[in-house]
Design an enzyme around this catalytic site. Sequence first.
Site, PDB file in Angstrom:
ATOM      1  CB  SER A   5     -45.984 -58.082  -4.613  1.00 52.61           C
ATOM      2  OG  SER A   5     -45.273 -58.741  -4.275  1.00 52.61           O
ATOM      3  CG  HIS A  47     -43.180 -58.207  -0.650  1.00 50.72           C
ATOM      4  ND1 HIS A  47     -43.047 -59.245  -1.486  1.00 50.72           N
ATOM      5  CD2 HIS A  47     -43.196 -58.490   0.723  1.00 50.72           C
ATOM      6  CE1 HIS A  47     -43.367 -60.285  -0.789  1.00 50.72           C
ATOM      7  NE2 HIS A  47     -43.428 -59.959   0.425  1.00 50.72           N
ATOM      8  CD  GLU A  99     -43.520 -63.807   1.678  1.00 50.31           C
ATOM      9  OE1 GLU A  99     -43.092 -62.969   2.779  1.00 50.31           O
ATOM     10  OE2 GLU A  99     -44.012 -63.091   0.544  1.00 50.31           O
ATOM     11  CG  HIS A 136     -47.242 -60.097   3.519  1.00 48.54           C
ATOM     12  ND1 HIS A 136     -47.552 -61.537   3.451  1.00 48.54           N
ATOM     13  CD2 HIS A 136     -46.186 -59.900   2.804  1.00 48.54           C
ATOM     14  CE1 HIS A 136     -46.273 -62.031   3.095  1.00 48.54           C
ATOM     15  NE2 HIS A 136     -45.420 -60.986   2.770  1.00 48.54           N
TER      16      HIS A 136
HETATM   17  N1  HBI Z   1     -38.941 -59.419   8.876  1.00 51.08           N
HETATM   18  N2  HBI Z   1     -39.783 -57.445   8.338  1.00 51.08           N
HETATM   19  C1  HBI Z   1     -40.013 -58.674   7.968  1.00 51.08           C
HETATM   20  N3  HBI Z   1     -40.524 -59.245   7.036  1.00 51.08           N
HETATM   21  C2  HBI Z   1     -40.474 -60.706   7.174  1.00 51.08           C
HETATM   22  O1  HBI Z   1     -41.339 -61.132   6.208  1.00 51.08           O
HETATM   23  C3  HBI Z   1     -39.806 -61.438   7.775  1.00 51.08           C
HETATM   24  C4  HBI Z   1     -38.879 -60.662   8.883  1.00 51.08           C
HETATM   25  N4  HBI Z   1     -38.202 -61.420   9.474  1.00 51.08           N
HETATM   26  C5  HBI Z   1     -38.049 -62.821   9.456  1.00 51.08           C
HETATM   27  C6  HBI Z   1     -38.682 -63.317   8.311  1.00 51.08           C
HETATM   28  N5  HBI Z   1     -39.639 -62.774   7.430  1.00 51.08           N
HETATM   29  C7  HBI Z   1     -38.853 -64.859   8.103  1.00 51.08           C
HETATM   30  O2  HBI Z   1     -37.463 -65.281   8.735  1.00 51.08           O
HETATM   31  C8  HBI Z   1     -39.751 -65.798   8.556  1.00 51.08           C
HETATM   32  O3  HBI Z   1     -40.870 -65.559   7.736  1.00 51.08           O
HETATM   33  C9  HBI Z   1     -39.607 -67.122   8.688  1.00 51.08           C
HETATM   34 FE    FE Z   2     -43.620 -61.238   2.353  1.00 51.06          FE
END
Ligand code: HBI
Ligand code: FE
Length: 255
Positions: free
Chosen positions: A190, A125, A171, A130
């Site tokens: 994805s 993913h 997303e 991304h």
């Molecule tokens: N941590 N590794 C990871 N990937 C994320 O997409 C992610 C995160 N922590 C917080 C988060 N996304 C969301 O809370 C924020 O996008 C708002």
């Molecule tokens: Fe993501």
Amino acid sequence: MIGLRGNYEGIGADFVVEQDLAAYSRDEHALFDRLLTRQADLLKKYACRTYREALARLDLQGGVPDFVKTSVALSRATGWNIVGVPGLIPDDVFFNHLAQRRFPVTVWLRTPAEMDYIVEPDVFHDFFGHVPLLFDPTYADHMQEYGKGGLKALRLNGLKFLARLYWFTIEFGLIRENGAIKAYGAGLLSSAGEMPYAIADTKPERVLFDAMTTMATPYDIDRYQNTYFVIDSFEHLMAETAPDFTPHYAALNAR
Ligand code: HBI
Ligand code: FE
């Protein structure tokens, strides 16, 4: 790599872990390739051009990609680097990485049983969904602004609203391209099921993106969305999310 899944012991303040390429089994490399191949046909039909061109330039050699190798090309293109993480990390740590042009990519890969659906982001993913768009200068700038905005939202009690913005753009965002609607959101790119659903199914509504409406729209993480938001371009996304959201958060919190 199951051992690392969600294994945070001894983790540092930045929650970064080294990607150990040797730790992936042959089956895991094969599973990554199967996920890639399964998406390939769908991308031709449903993915936006910017994503498809960036993915082609990545020239994934087969198997789980090497974060260090990709970071060399990525930092040359837009100044971004990939950092390995053991899974979801605290919001403030996540936003701080984005604000410094570091994209956190989960190091572990889903199991074959999770081929069609996985709750937490895994390396497929995060990397496949991304990383390619971070090669686009406008999108790369937006992602850094998003990180800075996230740190600010934490101080203004606006995280819930900014998370919705992230959800419906980075997303699950759609983009208008030569009169057609295509996917640019990582969660769509994805997913074998949700990308065609978001674009071609008659059930969901597809509305023109604006920041306020998006921030006021709740989302459900474990089902397809009822609404998807469409941007005209990454410049449109950048312009819509450039303003100071302080008044937006105040208005949304007052509802
Ligand atoms: N941590 N590794 C990871 N990937 C994320 O997409 C992610 C995160 N922590 C917080 C988060 N996304 C969301 O809370 C924020 O996008 C708002
Ligand atoms: Fe993501």
